[in-house]
Design a protein around this motif. Structure first.
Motif, PDB file in Angstrom:
ATOM      1  N   GLU A  65       3.464   9.589 -25.267  1.00  0.00           N
ATOM      2  CA  GLU A  65       4.681  10.113 -25.893  1.00  0.00           C
ATOM      3  C   GLU A  65       5.519  10.890 -24.879  1.00  0.00           C
ATOM      4  N   THR A  71       4.625   3.492 -28.712  1.00  0.00           N
ATOM      5  CA  THR A  71       5.369   2.655 -29.651  1.00  0.00           C
ATOM      6  C   THR A  71       5.719   3.447 -30.908  1.00  0.00           C
ATOM      7  N   LEU A  72       6.722   2.984 -31.594  1.00  0.00           N
ATOM      8  CA  LEU A  72       7.086   3.615 -32.862  1.00  0.00           C
ATOM      9  C   LEU A  72       5.951   3.489 -33.875  1.00  0.00           C
ATOM     10  N   LYS A  73       5.265   2.365 -33.855  1.00  0.00           N
ATOM     11  CA  LYS A  73       4.140   2.150 -34.768  1.00  0.00           C
ATOM     12  C   LYS A  73       3.063   3.209 -34.544  1.00  0.00           C
ATOM     13  N   LEU A  75       3.448   6.182 -33.122  1.00  0.00           N
ATOM     14  CA  LEU A  75       3.969   7.482 -33.534  1.00  0.00           C
ATOM     15  C   LEU A  75       3.938   7.630 -35.051  1.00  0.00           C
ATOM     16  N   ARG A  76       4.293   6.559 -35.758  1.00  0.00           N
ATOM     17  CA  ARG A  76       4.280   6.600 -37.220  1.00  0.00           C
ATOM     18  C   ARG A  76       2.865   6.843 -37.735  1.00  0.00           C
ATOM     19  N   LEU A  86       7.545  10.252 -39.577  1.00  0.00           N
ATOM     20  CA  LEU A  86       8.279   9.999 -38.334  1.00  0.00           C
ATOM     21  C   LEU A  86       9.740   9.763 -38.686  1.00  0.00           C
ATOM     22  N   VAL A  87      10.620  10.467 -38.018  1.00  0.00           N
ATOM     23  CA  VAL A  87      12.053  10.287 -38.197  1.00  0.00           C
ATOM     24  C   VAL A  87      12.579   9.649 -36.925  1.00  0.00           C
ATOM     25  N   TYR A  88      13.260   8.518 -37.086  1.00  0.00           N
ATOM     26  CA  TYR A  88      13.765   7.769 -35.940  1.00  0.00           C
ATOM     27  C   TYR A  88      15.251   7.523 -36.165  1.00  0.00           C
ATOM     28  N   ALA A  89      16.074   7.884 -35.218  1.00  0.00           N
ATOM     29  CA  ALA A  89      17.517   7.672 -35.367  1.00  0.00           C
ATOM     30  C   ALA A  89      18.190   7.641 -34.006  1.00  0.00           C
TER      31      ALA A  89
END
Length: 154
Positions: A65, A71-73, A75-76, A86-89
């Motif tokens: 990280e 990966t986003l997966k 982190l989620r 997880l907030v992604y924007a």
């Protein structure tokens, strides 16, 4: 998407993203996963058990990280194991309309600079007033009509 739909979508996105832009979130130096885990008093072994992974995986996730290699997966999954979401924007630095207008201004300036140079070589230079009028028309055309070519790199 029609021009009106695009305008409404931009306005809606800007409205939803404005609070995030104003927050100027800065990630903790050792990453969110580690900061939250430590704030909860959770060990790497405990988090690993909650995630269903080996204990050595948690420090690897935390390190990944911090260097941007996670990966986003992952982190989620890590967030969920700690009772988080997880907030992604993508948070634009400026309102979307301003970004569009800045791009249109830049492209108009590029095109008019080439045109003005060529016309000066042919002794047909436009006045500053004529150049400014044309610049404004080009910007207005890009902002109100098709944006084809607006983001192309020359």
């Amino acid at each position: 998407m029609s021009i009106m739909q695009a305008l409404l979508a931009r306005k809606s996105l800007d409205k939803r993203l404005a609070p995030l832009r104003e927050m100027q979130m800065i990630a903790p130096p050792r990453g969110w996963a580690r900061a939250i885990r430590e704030a909860l008093g959770m060990t790497t072994r405990q988090l690993a058990a909650r995630m269903g992974v080996s204990p050595s995986r948690v420090p690897a996730i935390e390190k990944a990280e911090t260097i941007g290699a996670v990966t986003l997966k992952t982190l989620r999954e890590t967030a969920e194991a700690m009772g988080c979401t997880l907030v992604y924007a993508f948070v634009p630095a400026k309102p979307l309309d301003v970004i569009l207008e800045d791009q249109a201004k830049g492209r108009a300036q590029e095109e008019l600079s080439r045109l003005d140079h060529t016309m000066r070589l042919e002794n047909q230079a436009l006045t500053k007033s004529d150049l400014e009028d044309q610049r404004r028309r080009m910007i207005d055309d890009w902002l109100s009509g098709t944006r084809r070519g607006l983001w192309d790199r020359e």
